[in-house]
Design an enzyme around this catalytic site. Structure first.
Site, short mmCIF file in Angstrom:
data_model
loop_
_atom_site.label_atom_id
_atom_site.label_comp_id
_atom_site.label_asym_id
_atom_site.label_seq_id
_atom_site.Cartn_x
_atom_site.Cartn_y
_atom_site.Cartn_z
N CYS A 2 3.54 1.64 -14.47
CA CYS A 2 4.64 1.20 -15.32
C CYS A 2 5.74 2.25 -15.27
O CYS A 2 5.49 3.43 -15.12
CB CYS A 2 4.25 0.99 -16.78
SG CYS A 2 2.99 -0.25 -17.01
N ARG A 27 6.84 1.61 -9.53
CA ARG A 27 5.73 1.97 -10.43
C ARG A 27 5.02 0.74 -10.99
O ARG A 27 3.97 0.85 -11.64
CB ARG A 27 6.26 2.80 -11.59
CG ARG A 27 6.89 4.10 -11.16
CD ARG A 27 7.40 4.84 -12.36
NE ARG A 27 6.33 5.35 -13.20
CZ ARG A 27 5.75 6.52 -13.04
NH1 ARG A 27 6.15 7.32 -12.09
NH2 ARG A 27 4.78 6.92 -13.84
N TRP A 75 3.12 -2.77 -14.70
CA TRP A 75 1.99 -3.00 -13.80
C TRP A 75 0.81 -3.28 -14.72
O TRP A 75 0.31 -2.39 -15.39
CB TRP A 75 1.73 -1.77 -12.94
CG TRP A 75 0.69 -1.95 -11.89
CD1 TRP A 75 0.86 -2.48 -10.64
CD2 TRP A 75 -0.69 -1.57 -11.97
NE1 TRP A 75 -0.32 -2.46 -9.96
CE2 TRP A 75 -1.30 -1.91 -10.74
CE3 TRP A 75 -1.48 -0.99 -12.95
CZ2 TRP A 75 -2.64 -1.68 -10.47
CZ3 TRP A 75 -2.83 -0.76 -12.69
CH2 TRP A 75 -3.38 -1.11 -11.46
N ASN A 101 3.83 3.76 -21.25
CA ASN A 101 3.21 3.98 -19.93
C ASN A 101 1.88 4.67 -20.16
O ASN A 101 1.85 5.78 -20.69
CB ASN A 101 4.13 4.84 -19.06
CG ASN A 101 3.53 5.12 -17.69
OD1 ASN A 101 2.63 4.41 -17.25
ND2 ASN A 101 4.01 6.13 -17.02
N GLY A 102 0.79 4.02 -19.78
CA GLY A 102 -0.54 4.60 -19.98
C GLY A 102 -1.49 3.53 -20.46
O GLY A 102 -1.18 2.33 -20.41
N GLU A 467 -6.23 6.03 8.16
CA GLU A 467 -4.93 5.89 7.49
C GLU A 467 -4.20 4.65 8.01
O GLU A 467 -3.58 3.92 7.24
CB GLU A 467 -4.10 7.17 7.68
CG GLU A 467 -2.69 7.10 7.17
CD GLU A 467 -2.53 6.73 5.69
OE1 GLU A 467 -3.54 6.76 4.95
OE2 GLU A 467 -1.42 6.38 5.29
N LYS A 471 -3.01 1.43 5.68
CA LYS A 471 -1.64 0.92 5.64
C LYS A 471 -1.59 -0.56 6.01
O LYS A 471 -0.87 -1.34 5.41
CB LYS A 471 -0.74 1.69 6.62
CG LYS A 471 -0.32 3.05 6.17
CD LYS A 471 0.82 2.97 5.18
CE LYS A 471 1.03 4.28 4.45
NZ LYS A 471 -0.07 4.81 3.69
N GLU A 474 -2.89 -2.51 3.15
CA GLU A 474 -2.04 -2.37 1.96
C GLU A 474 -0.77 -3.22 2.03
O GLU A 474 -0.41 -3.86 1.05
CB GLU A 474 -1.67 -0.89 1.81
CG GLU A 474 -0.79 -0.58 0.61
CD GLU A 474 -0.36 0.89 0.55
OE1 GLU A 474 -0.38 1.57 1.59
OE2 GLU A 474 0.01 1.33 -0.54
N HIS A 490 -23.73 1.13 16.16
CA HIS A 490 -24.67 1.11 15.03
C HIS A 490 -24.47 -0.12 14.13
O HIS A 490 -25.31 -0.38 13.27
CB HIS A 490 -24.53 2.38 14.19
CG HIS A 490 -24.93 3.62 14.94
ND1 HIS A 490 -26.23 3.86 15.32
CD2 HIS A 490 -24.21 4.66 15.40
CE1 HIS A 490 -26.30 5.01 15.97
NE2 HIS A 490 -25.07 5.51 16.04
N LYS A 583 2.90 2.73 -7.16
CA LYS A 583 2.93 4.01 -6.45
C LYS A 583 2.23 5.13 -7.21
O LYS A 583 1.48 5.90 -6.65
CB LYS A 583 4.37 4.41 -6.19
CG LYS A 583 4.44 5.65 -5.29
CD LYS A 583 5.67 5.65 -4.45
CE LYS A 583 5.64 6.75 -3.43
NZ LYS A 583 4.75 6.44 -2.31
C1 F6R Z 1 -1.11 4.32 0.14
C2 F6R Z 1 -0.76 5.19 -0.97
C3 F6R Z 1 -1.81 5.49 -1.97
C4 F6R Z 1 -1.66 6.92 -2.50
C5 F6R Z 1 -2.68 7.19 -3.61
C6 F6R Z 1 -2.57 8.62 -4.12
O1 F6R Z 1 -0.06 4.16 1.04
O2 F6R Z 1 0.35 5.63 -1.08
O3 F6R Z 1 -3.08 5.29 -1.46
O4 F6R Z 1 -1.85 7.80 -1.46
O5 F6R Z 1 -2.46 6.32 -4.68
O6 F6R Z 1 -1.31 8.90 -4.60
P1 F6R Z 1 -0.77 10.37 -4.72
O7 F6R Z 1 -0.62 10.95 -3.37
O8 F6R Z 1 0.52 10.23 -5.44
O9 F6R Z 1 -1.80 11.13 -5.52
#
Ligand code: F6R
Length: 588
Positions: A2, A27, A75, A101-102, A467, A471, A474, A490, A583
């Site tokens: 949020c 957010r 969110w 927020n929380g 990674e 992505k 995601e 395996h 994020k």
């Molecule tokens: C994926 C992504 C998330 C963050 C994760 C940790 O693209 O961005 O998986 O990496 O939420 O976030 P931070 O780095 O802010 O602790």
């Protein structure tokens, strides 16, 4: 999660709040709302479900008039995505509007008590409890500060909020466990979850700590609610620019941020030598070092731990943020926790830091956001210097994390300058790869736009493949599976059948021959291989090239990011705002 923003000043608040809210959209983006105190001293509220533009199209936030107000982008955690559950919430007497927020952990019992006392609720959120609790506490309190203090003692969990008061026309900005920053402008003040939201108006900021309360009107007063007194706080000058937080002509923030990787990686290498030396010393002295991170940052931990093992012959075990508690017995006063986080606010990581500190461990962190909670709670920290990262999917922050961690691995082995040389070669490759974006797009369209994708790699290329997998899932919403090449036999070979698309990361290193074997296993079952390598091998059906560099797997990272980006756009998704994700993950 949020995003919250408040404005108090001499200008009309709604255009400023709307612009700021859009910058906070990363957010959370399932619903949003705004409350302003109008000229007749009445609080007007507008809200709705959907992305900010969509809601604004329906309710017209700019029709709200007033010079003080609050706005929220949500969110959802508690309560479905509905108009009723969108913030702000008002008290029964309409004297207060609140955004939060929380997560309020004890909201169920508090709500029950408040209903018994006659309060009427319109939503199923935890947040609405806060505004009614403050209203209830005002009945006994000498003023709002007192009522908020009482509320902060009754509430449990994370409850950073902004409260707009109809009587006084002030915004009460309280922080508990989610970030809150006050922006100090010219005769105007901002309160926000994130500096970037008000950077266009001011780069002067005050970072609030837990249980601090800022009251905004034509001045800003700050109180420590635990010490029960007014306090003075330093104003920090933020070096990020407002332009860095805009798309500057790119269709998406994600693409812009991938392109920025060249520049940003150079900044990442440019670490303060004294700080770096301090961290190297701490790592040398520690009996044990553990990395901690979530999501993409955890993948940076995995990559780092392989390089530390290679260069320094030490085992720096990576731990997933959300799994920290399983390993908490490993922490004592001879142990260092090395926390990696772009936002510096990730709740899982923060929880681990607090537990480790309670056991006497030292905490080092690597963060992007200056003034973030993780940075402030660490004994020592390094910053990524990556500038604001707006797209939900982390790209430039990830490459910066990897660059700095690998640099540290070199430094710990007394090879700092060799490390810089090798990493500079990687950065040169980033530049070449980014120029291949259109080619990668075409390939993604023709070969990789499938329902299932496999990625294989060995050594460092394995977490790099992980990674890529993350992505692709995601933002492209494609089921992807990354595995170490040797694992295929395996289990996952069972899934390989004619036409299955597989991305193979084949650096020119000790893993190459084994990778060729693994590729043959896939091809024997009809799988289609897209090879990423500095050498065009006959066994590749399709090929994405990069130059020969010592740290080749790291140079492959932007290729995978571009694949995910193009797949996302090809499938009609918005890569900047993947569904169900936000994020800054400030919930456990
Ligand atoms: C994926 C992504 C998330 C963050 C994760 C940790 O693209 O961005 O998986 O990496 O939420 O976030 P931070 O780095 O802010 O602790």
């Amino acid at each position: 999660m949020c995003g919250i923003i408040g404005y108090s000043g001499t200008r009309q608040a709604s255009p400023i709040l709307l612009a700021s809210l859009k910058r906070l959209e990363y957010r959370g983006y399932d619903s949003c709302g705004m409350a302003l105190l109008n000229g007749n001293k009445v609080i007007d509220v507008k809200k709705g479900t959907g992305r900010i533009e969509e809601v604004n199209g329906k309710v017209d936030f700019l029709s709200l008039s007033g010079k003080v107000g609050i706005a929220h982008t949500r969110w959802a955690t508690h309560g479905n995505v509905t108009m009723e559950n969108a913030h702000p919430f008002t008290s029964c007497d309409q004297k207060y509007a609140l955004i939060h927020n929380g997560i309020l952990e004890n909201y169920v019992e508090l709500k029950k008590q408040l209903i018994e006392k006659g309060h009427h609720f319109n939503s199923t959120t935890d947040t609405e409890v806060l505004v009614h609790l403050i209203e209830e506490n005002m009945k006994q309190a000498k003023d709002l500060i007192d009522a908020i203090k009482k509320t902060s003692e009754q509430a449990e969990g994370a409850f950073t909020f902004l409260l707009l008061s109809q009587d006084s026309g002030e915004i009460y900005c309280f922080r508990k466990d989610s970030p809150l920053i006050i922006g100090v402008g010219n005769n105007e003040f901002f309160a926000s979850s994130d500096i970037t939201s008000f950077l266009e108006y001011t780069n002067k900021a005050i970072i609030l700590e837990n249980y601090e309360l800022a009251i905004l009107n034509d001045e800003c007063k700050i109180y420590d609610l635990v010490a029960e007194k007014e306090i003075e706080k330093d104003i920090s000058i933020i070096e990020w620019t407002a332009e860095q937080a805009t798309k500057t002509g790119y269709p998406h923030f994600m693409l812009k941020e991938i392109v920025e990787e060249v520049e940003v990686s150079k900044h990442a290498l440019d670490q303060d030598p004294i700080k770096l030396a301090g961290i190297v010393k701490l790592l040398h002295q520690a009996k044990n070092v553990y990395f901690l991170g979530s999501g993409t940052s955890y993948r940076a931990c995995l990559i780092a731990s392989i390089y530390f093992a290679k260069f320094t012959h030490r085992n720096f075990m990576p731990i997933l943020g959300s799994e920290f508690k399983t390993y908490q017995n490993l922490f004592d006063n001879e142990t260092v926790l090395f926390a990696i986080s772009q936002s510096g606010e990730t709740a899982d990581v923060l929880e681990g830091i607090r537990i480790a500190k309670s056991k006497g461990s030292k905490v080092i962190s690597l963060v992007n956001v200056m003034g973030s909670t993780i940075m402030r709670e660490s004994d020592q920290y390094l910053t990524l210097n990556a500038g604001p990262e707006i797209a939900v999917a982390s790209t430039k922050a990830f490459t910066s994390q990897v660059i700095i961690l690998v640099l540290l691995a070199f430094a710990l082995n007394n090879q700092l300058s060799e490390g810089k040389d090798q990493l500079n070669e990687v950065i040169d490759q980033f530049e070449i790869i980014i120029k291949q974006s259109d080619f990668i797009k075409e390939l993604s369209k023709k070969v990789l736009n499938k329902q299932n994708l496999f990625l294989i790699g060995r050594g460092v290329a394995f977490p790099v493949a992980m990674e890529g997998e993350l992505k692709i899932k995601e933002i492209a919403y494609i089921h992807a599976d990354a595995l170490a090449g040797g694992e295929l036999k395996h289990h996952t070979l069972a899934l390989i059948e004619p036409g299955i698309s597989c991305i193979a990361l084949v650096p020119n290193d000790e893993t190459k021959d084994d990778m060729i074997n693994n590729i043959m296993q896939i091809k024997a079952r009809g799988g289609i291989i897209t090879g990423i390598s500095s050498e065009k091998l006959d066994i590749f059906d399709h090929y994405i090239s990069l130059g020969k560099v010592a740290l080749e797997p790291i140079a492959m990272i932007p290729i995978l990011q571009l694949i995910a980006y193009h797949l996302s756009v090809l499938r009609g998704n918005d890569p900047d705002f993947p569904r169900n994700l936000a994020k800054s993950v400030t919930v456990l």
